[in-house]
Scaffold this motif. Structure first.
Motif, PDB file in Angstrom:
ATOM      1  N   LEU A 118     -31.220  25.757   6.963  1.00  0.00           N
ATOM      2  CA  LEU A 118     -29.960  25.011   6.824  1.00  0.00           C
ATOM      3  C   LEU A 118     -29.279  25.300   5.492  1.00  0.00           C
ATOM      4  N   THR A 138     -23.705  17.373   6.643  1.00  0.00           N
ATOM      5  CA  THR A 138     -25.045  16.864   6.886  1.00  0.00           C
ATOM      6  C   THR A 138     -25.041  15.354   6.836  1.00  0.00           C
ATOM      7  N   VAL A 167     -26.309  17.579  11.737  1.00  0.00           N
ATOM      8  CA  VAL A 167     -25.492  18.619  11.106  1.00  0.00           C
ATOM      9  C   VAL A 167     -24.386  19.039  12.064  1.00  0.00           C
ATOM     10  N   ILE A 221     -21.478  23.462   6.572  1.00  0.00           N
ATOM     11  CA  ILE A 221     -21.917  22.388   7.456  1.00  0.00           C
ATOM     12  C   ILE A 221     -21.803  21.032   6.773  1.00  0.00           C
TER      13      ILE A 221
END
Length: 118
Positions: free
Chosen positions: A21, A30, A45, A28
């Motif tokens: 990740l 989170t 995510v 992204i």
């Protein structure tokens, strides 16, 4: 997309996510919160933005060009790393005798695109 991880919420930090990740960096969003029923941690995510010409569709998933597929794989790998410290892989070959049922499962597994969903 989200997964439930078998660890306390304070053990999962957005700044110290596992490498699958971390590679996404700022691409992204989170979300980390306690899982319902006090059953660990929910790690969610999603991609912040994607190219406007990318379609999220069944044909795109089947063709392996949906950008969410790689994120799903990374999320699943991160879950394994947080819970077990490694990403476990199935034995290859799984059996010594190729049966009709085994061929069918192999075909369906390949069609799943590595996402863990048949």
């Amino acid at each position: 997309m989200s997964v439930t991880i078998n660890c306390a919420p304070h053990d999962v930090q957005a700044e110290k996510l596992p490498s699958p990740l971390q590679e996404y960096g700022d691409r992204i969003e989170t979300r980390i919160r306690p899982a319902p029923g006090d059953r660990g941690t929910e790690l969610g995510v999603r991609l912040r933005e994607t190219a406007p010409d990318v379609a999220y569709s069944v044909p795109a998933r089947l063709a392996g060009v949906d950008p969410r597929q790689d994120l799903r794989r990374a999320l699943r790998a991160a879950k394994a790393l947080l819970e077990a410290g490694e990403v476990l892989q199935p034995d290859a070959p799984p059996t010594t005798h190729d049966t009709p049922g085994g061929k069918l499962v192999g075909l369906l597994s390949r069609r799943a695109g590595g996402e863990g969903v048949l």
